[in-house]
Design an enzyme around this catalytic site. Structure first.
Site, PDB file in Angstrom:
ATOM      1  N   ASP A 112       0.856  -1.190   0.000  1.00  0.00           N
ATOM      2  CA  ASP A 112       0.000   0.000   0.000  1.00  0.00           C
ATOM      3  C   ASP A 112       0.888   1.235   0.000  1.00  0.00           C
ATOM      4  O   ASP A 112       1.718   1.414   0.890  1.00  0.00           O
ATOM      5  CB  ASP A 112      -0.905  -0.017   1.238  1.00  0.00           C
ATOM      6  CG  ASP A 112      -2.078   0.947   1.121  1.00  0.00           C
ATOM      7  OD1 ASP A 112      -2.194   1.626   0.084  1.00  0.00           O
ATOM      8  OD2 ASP A 112      -2.867   1.018   2.069  1.00  0.00           O
ATOM      9  N   ASP A 140      -3.276   2.510  -5.968  1.00  0.00           N
ATOM     10  CA  ASP A 140      -2.054   2.541  -5.159  1.00  0.00           C
ATOM     11  C   ASP A 140      -1.898   1.353  -4.215  1.00  0.00           C
ATOM     12  O   ASP A 140      -1.110   1.435  -3.268  1.00  0.00           O
ATOM     13  CB  ASP A 140      -2.003   3.837  -4.355  1.00  0.00           C
ATOM     14  CG  ASP A 140      -3.130   3.948  -3.335  1.00  0.00           C
ATOM     15  OD1 ASP A 140      -4.142   3.250  -3.502  1.00  0.00           O
ATOM     16  OD2 ASP A 140      -2.991   4.730  -2.379  1.00  0.00           O
ATOM     17  N   GLU A 141      -2.608   0.267  -4.433  1.00  0.00           N
ATOM     18  CA  GLU A 141      -2.409  -0.905  -3.570  1.00  0.00           C
ATOM     19  C   GLU A 141      -2.709  -2.189  -4.318  1.00  0.00           C
ATOM     20  O   GLU A 141      -3.486  -2.215  -5.268  1.00  0.00           O
ATOM     21  CB  GLU A 141      -3.265  -0.812  -2.310  1.00  0.00           C
ATOM     22  CG  GLU A 141      -4.757  -0.847  -2.557  1.00  0.00           C
ATOM     23  CD  GLU A 141      -5.559  -0.883  -1.263  1.00  0.00           C
ATOM     24  OE1 GLU A 141      -5.273  -1.747  -0.402  1.00  0.00           O
ATOM     25  OE2 GLU A 141      -6.475  -0.061  -1.135  1.00  0.00           O
TER      26      GLU A 141
END
Length: 401
Positions: A14, A108-109
């Site tokens: 993350d 974003d993860e």
């Protein structure tokens, strides 16, 4: 637990304050300062906040007006979505060099199943350290990594590792790790569920783990057994490299409430083109079109219409959305937000070009516009009714897609 699940090595990676971190690459003088990414204006929302802002209570998705009151010294930056997509693509490329089993959860993860990479790359913690080092060295961005035997525990671990850290939970320590946490750490425990549990004296994961499953089922319905399993670290879901979107949509929060029907129709056309562009990019078509309307008092309604045949061109989406808006009749109050969503998605079957205004003709014309925009982004091709100054959302308060 399914056979073999206990031997898996799952990473949850993350990025830390991703939008802010990307902005700091070109604004290093803002490092360590209060920074908020989001559209300026009281009606917009926070997209990302630096950790100095978060320590003051600023969170993603909260109204910008509230965030600015909490952090009056914060620098507010307009989002650069193209830059975020660029760095997201590079991050995911690094993941896929480690393992093909990458499940991207958001920009974003992602979850990574590195079980098959252990012999080649070493211990899971070595792999996690290597990924964080590559992202920092090659992209200049911080990332946090959680490592565990399943997705749920890895996700909790990455959250506890923030910011810019790594936390590995050995399989034998899974229950001890979870039982030290507040019950809100469990997936699915929101404010309402937490209140129900608090009323029964359940404040920690350890408390919940000791409650009989049938008791939890009486308290929470089907959610009860699910939470009991999570409290003991049971989660056998595989990492799925291909995530099939169930819907594709776009919505706009206006800088001012809108009550003019023609302005709303223009915005529906704008949104329909945005949805159609995403449908074409994914190679799919919509079986159903959904209209979302949020009024000035924040009350929200949705209406849907099934199409006679799957469509991926903006005119068909717009026609359905417009008919749904017309069916609402006179608006009881001005509109704050308008949205269009495509559902019941299917793979595009292709269309035969003909001389009439068929779905296939429209789609091929729009594909040609896509190619022009790709080559000449500054001279974007769009319908005449959507030229600057003709829609209600010039200078929007915030947009979602």
């Amino acid at each position: 637990m399914a056979e073999g699940a206990r031997d898996r090595a799952i990473l949850h990676v993350d990025m830390d304050a991703f939008y802010v971190s990307v902005e700091l690459l070109s604004r290093p003088e803002l490092e360590g300062r209060q920074v908020i990414v989001g559209h300026a204006g009281e009606r917009s929302v926070v997209l990302s906040a630096s950790y100095p802002c978060r320590s003051l209570g600023v969170r993603s998705a909260m109204p910008m007006s509230a965030a600015v009151r909490m952090a009056p010294r914060a620098v507010v930056l307009e989002p650069d979505m193209a830059a975020y997509r660029h760095y997201s693509g590079r991050i995911m490329a690094i993941f896929r060099e480690v393992t093909p089993l990458v499940e991207q959860v958001s920009v974003d993860e992602a979850f990574l199943d590195v079980t098959g990479s252990l012999r080649r790359l070493g211990h899971p913690q070595v792999i996690g350290d290597m990924i964080r080092r590559r992202i920092r060295t090659e992209l200049g961005l911080p990332a946090s990594v959680g490592i565990a035997r399943n997705k749920f525990v890895a996700k909790v671990a990455s959250t506890r590792a923030k910011p810019d850290g790594l936390l590995a939970v050995p399989p034998a320590q899974t229950a001890r790790f979870l039982h030290s946490l507040p019950v809100r750490s469990l997936w699915g425990v929101g404010e309402r569920t937490a209140q129900v549990l608090a009323g029964a004296g359940i404040a920690t994961v350890a408390d919940l783990a000791q409650v009989p499953v049938r008791t939890l089922e009486r308290m929470l319905g089907a959610q009860g057994p699910q939470l009991h399993a999570l409290a003991w670290g049971l989660d056998d879901r595989p990492v799925e490299p291909v995530r099939v979107e169930k819907s594709i949509g776009a919505e706009e929060t206006f800088a001012r409430d809108v009550s003019e029907p023609e302005a709303l129709r223009r915005e529906l056309l704008r949104l329909s083109h945005r949805v159609a562009e995403r449908l074409r990019a994914s190679g799919r078509e919509a079986g159903t079109v959904v209209l979302k309307v949020r009024y000035a008092d924040f009350s929200t309604i949705t209406r849907s219409r099934r199409l006679a045949q799957p469509a991926g061109a903006a005119p068909a989406l717009h026609q359905a959305a417009e008919s749904l808006l017309d069916a609402l009749g006179a608006l009881p109050q001005p509109v704050r937000l308008l949205g269009v969503r495509a559902e019941q998605l299917a793979e595009s079957a292709g269309h035969q070009l003909s001389i009439d205004r068929s779905e296939g003709n429209w789609r091929q014309a729009e594909e040609a516009m896509d190619r022009i925009r790709a080559r000449f982004p500054q001279g974007a091709v769009r319908p005449a009714t959507l030229l600057p100054g003709r829609g209600p959302s010039e200078g929007p308060a915030g947009a979602g897609a």
